[in-house]
Design an enzyme around this catalytic site. Sequence first.
Site, PDB file in Angstrom:
ATOM      1  N   SER A 190      28.927  67.733  20.902  1.00 47.49           N
ATOM      2  CA  SER A 190      29.643  66.486  20.518  1.00 47.49           C
ATOM      3  C   SER A 190      30.896  66.388  19.707  1.00 47.49           C
ATOM      4  O   SER A 190      31.842  67.207  20.215  1.00 47.49           O
ATOM      5  CB  SER A 190      28.651  65.249  20.031  1.00 47.49           C
ATOM      6  OG  SER A 190      29.170  63.842  20.016  1.00 47.49           O
ATOM      7  N   ASP A 343      35.791  61.835  22.164  1.00 48.24           N
ATOM      8  CA  ASP A 343      35.509  63.026  21.598  1.00 48.24           C
ATOM      9  C   ASP A 343      34.996  64.218  22.618  1.00 48.24           C
ATOM     10  O   ASP A 343      35.313  63.786  23.932  1.00 48.24           O
ATOM     11  CB  ASP A 343      34.142  62.787  20.818  1.00 48.24           C
ATOM     12  CG  ASP A 343      32.813  62.664  21.561  1.00 48.24           C
ATOM     13  OD1 ASP A 343      33.193  62.052  22.744  1.00 48.24           O
ATOM     14  OD2 ASP A 343      31.635  62.712  21.055  1.00 48.24           O
ATOM     15  N   ASP A 345      33.072  65.638  24.399  1.00 43.93           N
ATOM     16  CA  ASP A 345      32.184  65.589  25.536  1.00 43.93           C
ATOM     17  C   ASP A 345      32.167  64.093  26.016  1.00 43.93           C
ATOM     18  O   ASP A 345      31.356  63.634  26.951  1.00 43.93           O
ATOM     19  CB  ASP A 345      30.594  65.826  25.400  1.00 43.93           C
ATOM     20  CG  ASP A 345      29.909  64.945  24.192  1.00 43.93           C
ATOM     21  OD1 ASP A 345      30.619  64.410  23.307  1.00 43.93           O
ATOM     22  OD2 ASP A 345      28.699  64.731  24.378  1.00 43.93           O
ATOM     23  N   ASP A 347      31.470  60.952  25.213  1.00 47.55           N
ATOM     24  CA  ASP A 347      30.507  60.202  25.129  1.00 47.55           C
ATOM     25  C   ASP A 347      30.692  59.108  23.977  1.00 47.55           C
ATOM     26  O   ASP A 347      30.186  57.776  23.885  1.00 47.55           O
ATOM     27  CB  ASP A 347      29.038  60.544  24.979  1.00 47.55           C
ATOM     28  CG  ASP A 347      28.961  61.404  23.738  1.00 47.55           C
ATOM     29  OD1 ASP A 347      29.807  61.718  22.947  1.00 47.55           O
ATOM     30  OD2 ASP A 347      27.699  61.902  23.509  1.00 47.55           O
TER      31      ASP A 347
END
Length: 648
Positions: A190, A343, A345, A347
Amino acid sequence: MSALRETLEQAVREGHLLPTSAENISLLLAAGNNPLYPLAISQLAEAKAWSELNDRFFKTLAFGTGGLRGRSIGNRVTEAERGSHPESEPPEHPCVGTNAMNFYNVSRATQGLVNYLKGYLNSIRSDRRPSLAIAHDTRIFSRQFAELAAKVATELGCDVFLFESARSTPELSFAVRHTDATAGIVITASHNPPHDNGYKAYFEDGAQVVEPHATAIIRQVNAITSEGYEPVAAEQKGKLVVLGSDFDDIYKARLRSVILQPAVVSQQKELKVVFSPIHGTGGVISVPLLREIGFNVLTVPEQDRQDGLFPTVKSPNPENADALSMAMELARKENADLVIATDPDCDRMGVAVRNRTGELVLLTGNQIGSLLTYYRSRSFKQLGILNDQNKSRGVIIKTLVTTDLQKAIAQGEGLHCVETLTGFKYIGAKLLKYEMALPESIRRSYRSLAEEESRKARLEYSYFFVFGGEESYGYSGADFVRDKDANAATLMFAEVAAYAKSQDLTLDELLDQIYLQYGYFLEQSGSLVFEGAEGADKIRRLADSYNRMPPKEANGVEVSQVQDFTSGDIRDSEGDLLPSEKMTIFTLADGCKIAVRPSGTEPKIKFYLFGKREGLNQPMLPAAKKELRESLNRLWEWLQADARKRVG
């Protein structure tokens, strides 16, 4: 090898090396045949880097409910790990250690997951072959870890859908559902620092794994001590399918449905958006889709390239001002209305908006979520999709540590609101519950239904998901993804910005209108960081102390209620029992609340502070904001001092 063993034994006797570290070093050396392992360990031992060895080996990186997360680059990189790569680049090899994110632990995790999937399918008497969808972000070693997971899975008899290159976590969730995979894996940490990486597991509903599967998968993974395995016979090996741009188009087509009022968007073509993926996956889907829908989008050139070192930011976390600074500078130069950043990834999403004086201001995750809750609730009613007869079947889902303003909006609009524990996996579990409440004839084709058909079925037989989110910048406005989705959030928030502009309002002015209608809610969060083995013990002792010795008062205000979520006997508004969680919530006599919980992914303990002021008019609002902010600041200072006393 005997010389290394003697060195380590002496270090244990002298108190430099923890006994558990020595045991785990022996475990790794016995379980693997990689020459990198003894070489890296020997180099650290020769340098007497005992602290580094303890951090790498004091435990085996446990597969928890969130999967794996840890360092893939050591705090001290050995020559063996550096390999042929120069100092200016990441090392050639991942960090050696049982408590690290590396090939050893990726192999263990994948072996255990595949073993569980085979047993699960057997238990439900299914003769289908297990299958996995696998994605990864732009972090160092992410591609290698994803390819290793695919190799292990196929060699153990599992079909794999592997994305051709870096893709977002929400697209992985969508892929699990669209391909009817038995489970999914995404390689990401993340918004953690560049030296970290992780491995998150998803189940067949497309959500992160929850009970009863979580504990069983954890048991399978943690029972495996070797990265080695025996492949199945050639004819039993799984197939590898590569997902590319054609699959992106399927996901983008579904994402378009989160735009509720296309006319509002089309009428605001002058709205200018600056977008940054912060070197991550956000540019793959969000940027082209924003432009296709009609938004005027500029990207930050320096950050619109994938780079796991995230060289332009201190942290690739869109909730931090630093991560948005370059995008905000470009927005000032180009006179843009809105800044959006995601961010690595993709999400989580953070935003900055232009106020009436022309200044760009950051919004909190709670404020972003509240604007989305308000706009989507009102829009569904204005469109006639929600009405007096069915509005109670529209549901807002929020976590317990997310602002109560979203609950107030839901209640004010006549919608259902339910609160979950922290983590989008619990929101995903609610969505699965609502799906399972549909008649079986609808469930069989549910994933392939168009959004309008799906919505009609949920409103008639179950709950229709209007919006869900958490304060940590994660949001969702649709059921076809079962995790937080910054691709969808980007579209949804750009639409809110277009709506505000159509009403000649800035977004912070729209937020003030919401406060005047539902009350002014303010939240503040803080955390205390404790690194390494010693830090993990401090976090555990501090969290336990709040349940053993809860404060009777906080900053001079009586604590009127204590909720201990470790007890496992607390139910939500639907009567469902909440799983046990290391979290305590204190309610104060003045209406403020404090929530305390250790992070599940980072070496920190988190504090959430909540306050509200009701019955305000426009002239009263500025003073109320100032007074409540100062009150929460004083409360946070008190909490930090109290925490220091508790851990010594």
